[in-house]
Scaffold this motif. Structure first.
Motif, PDB file in Angstrom:
ATOM      1  N   ALA A   1      39.513  28.111  43.745  1.00 58.24           N
ATOM      2  CA  ALA A   1      40.491  28.956  43.034  1.00 58.24           C
ATOM      3  C   ALA A   1      39.881  29.549  41.815  1.00 58.24           C
ATOM      4  CB  ALA A   1      41.674  27.692  42.394  1.00 58.24           C
ATOM      5  N   LEU A   2      39.004  29.044  41.045  1.00 58.38           N
ATOM      6  CA  LEU A   2      38.351  29.736  40.097  1.00 58.38           C
ATOM      7  C   LEU A   2      37.568  30.846  40.378  1.00 58.38           C
ATOM      8  CD1 LEU A   2      37.074  26.789  37.820  1.00 58.38           C
ATOM      9  CD2 LEU A   2      38.988  28.375  37.239  1.00 58.38           C
ATOM     10  N   LEU A   3      36.878  30.696  41.497  1.00 59.46           N
ATOM     11  CA  LEU A   3      36.076  31.707  42.071  1.00 59.46           C
ATOM     12  C   LEU A   3      36.996  33.176  42.637  1.00 59.46           C
ATOM     13  CD1 LEU A   3      33.524  32.910  42.815  1.00 59.46           C
ATOM     14  CD2 LEU A   3      33.555  31.871  45.181  1.00 59.46           C
ATOM     15  N   TYR A   4      38.257  32.657  43.095  1.00 60.71           N
ATOM     16  CA  TYR A   4      39.019  33.497  43.652  1.00 60.71           C
ATOM     17  C   TYR A   4      39.839  34.305  42.477  1.00 60.71           C
ATOM     18  CZ  TYR A   4      43.724  35.191  45.423  1.00 60.71           C
ATOM     19  OH  TYR A   4      44.608  36.004  45.653  1.00 60.71           O
ATOM     20  N   GLN A   5      40.097  33.518  41.427  1.00 60.41           N
ATOM     21  CA  GLN A   5      40.830  34.414  40.360  1.00 60.41           C
ATOM     22  C   GLN A   5      39.756  35.224  39.452  1.00 60.41           C
ATOM     23  OE1 GLN A   5      43.685  34.243  39.129  1.00 60.41           O
ATOM     24  NE2 GLN A   5      44.544  33.020  40.642  1.00 60.41           N
ATOM     25  N   PHE A   6      38.498  34.850  39.276  1.00 64.74           N
ATOM     26  CA  PHE A   6      37.398  35.561  38.667  1.00 64.74           C
ATOM     27  C   PHE A   6      37.379  36.954  39.691  1.00 64.74           C
ATOM     28  CE2 PHE A   6      33.162  37.172  37.720  1.00 64.74           C
ATOM     29  CZ  PHE A   6      33.296  36.839  36.477  1.00 64.74           C
ATOM     30  N   LEU A   7      37.182  36.988  40.797  1.00 67.86           N
ATOM     31  CA  LEU A   7      36.902  37.871  41.814  1.00 67.86           C
ATOM     32  C   LEU A   7      38.200  38.859  41.878  1.00 67.86           C
ATOM     33  CD1 LEU A   7      34.967  36.700  44.813  1.00 67.86           C
ATOM     34  CD2 LEU A   7      33.972  38.304  43.200  1.00 67.86           C
ATOM     35  N   MET A   8      39.243  38.165  42.168  1.00 71.99           N
ATOM     36  CA  MET A   8      40.537  39.287  42.407  1.00 71.99           C
ATOM     37  C   MET A   8      40.939  39.743  40.806  1.00 71.99           C
ATOM     38  SD  MET A   8      44.370  38.177  43.562  1.00 71.99           S
ATOM     39  CE  MET A   8      44.739  37.367  41.785  1.00 71.99           C
TER      40      MET A   8
END
Length: 249
Positions: A69-76
């Motif tokens: 979720a953190l990686l997704y938020q950072f990328l998106m």
């Protein structure tokens, strides 16, 4: 910097909202393609879902899928807001007369959003799989058995440190900036600072002159230093303690 600040800000929010994402995921999967009244409702509402998950799966289950979720938020969000910020800084959102173009602004926002969603979609899928994992008595939807890291792996400690580091750097970086500047300022013959009177004065001067982002200079370096530093400190402490007890027995 736009990419980094946007991504880190979204990650900071994600740490606190991920439990709601876990609840949302499970409630959306509950009764999938089944008529109302033909299945057992494990989660009656959001509050009941919180209590049920915490009671059956444990409180830690409310943060399932946090790493992706953190990686997704950072990328998106980093890509979405960062790309839009670059378009705005490059003047692509304005007409030749210098006025803001609603069409260009909407097109740039849509394009940036599409890029962020497309690149983040695989990570979102993994996040959903992990958030749906539950004990058999309250399981809903298909149960994937993903395991990102083996138990007791050093990678677990590293991820935990990097996750907790988000909140730490967001809270501490302004004070770290002020501290660095206080130590580095020139002094008079009596050793009194010539630029700042104290930490509050350093914070106020920085905010007034450089804006809020000036108080977060070096946040990227602080963040990527904090996680490894924490893990290595614990690792060396554990090794030294083991050696001490080995040779003192």
């Amino acid at each position: 910097m736009d990419f980094l600040m946007s991504g880190l800000a979204a990650c900071g929010a994600c740490v606190f909202t991920n439990p709601l994402e876990v609840v949302k995921t499970r409630m959306q999967l509950q009764g999938e393609l089944r008529a109302p009244g033909t299945y057992q409702r494990h989660y009656r509402n959001v509050f009941h879902a919180f209590i049920t998950i915490g009671k059956v799966d444990g409180l830690a289950a409310l943060q399932k899928g946090l790493a992706p979720a953190l990686l997704y938020q950072f990328l998106m969000n980093g890509i979405r807001l960062g790309t839009y910020g670059l378009a705005e800084a490059g003047g692509y959102l304005h007409t030749a007369e210098g006025t803001l173009s609603p069409v260009r602004s909407a097109a740039s926002g849509a394009l940036a959003g599409m890029m962020g969603a497309y690149l983040g979609s695989p990570i979102y899928m993994v996040k959903t799989h992990l958030q749906a994992q539950a004990a058999s008595e309250i399981a809903v939807g298909h149960q994937y058995k993903h395991q990102i890291f083996p138990p007791q792996s050093w990678k677990v400690a590293l991820v935990a440190a990097m996750v907790s580091g988000i909140a730490v750097v967001l809270a501490m970086t302004p004070f770290d900036v002020a501290s660095t500047r206080l130590y580095n300022q020139p002094t008079d013959a009596q050793g009194k600072g010539l630029v700042y009177r104290g930490i509050l004065d350093a914070l106020l001067q920085t905010a007034r002159t450089e804006g809020i982002f000036g108080m977060y200079k070096g946040i990227g370096a602080s963040y990527f230093r904090l996680g490894p530093h924490t893990v290595l400190s614990l690792f060396f402490w554990d090794q030294l303690r083991s050696l001490y007890y080995t040779y003192t027995k």
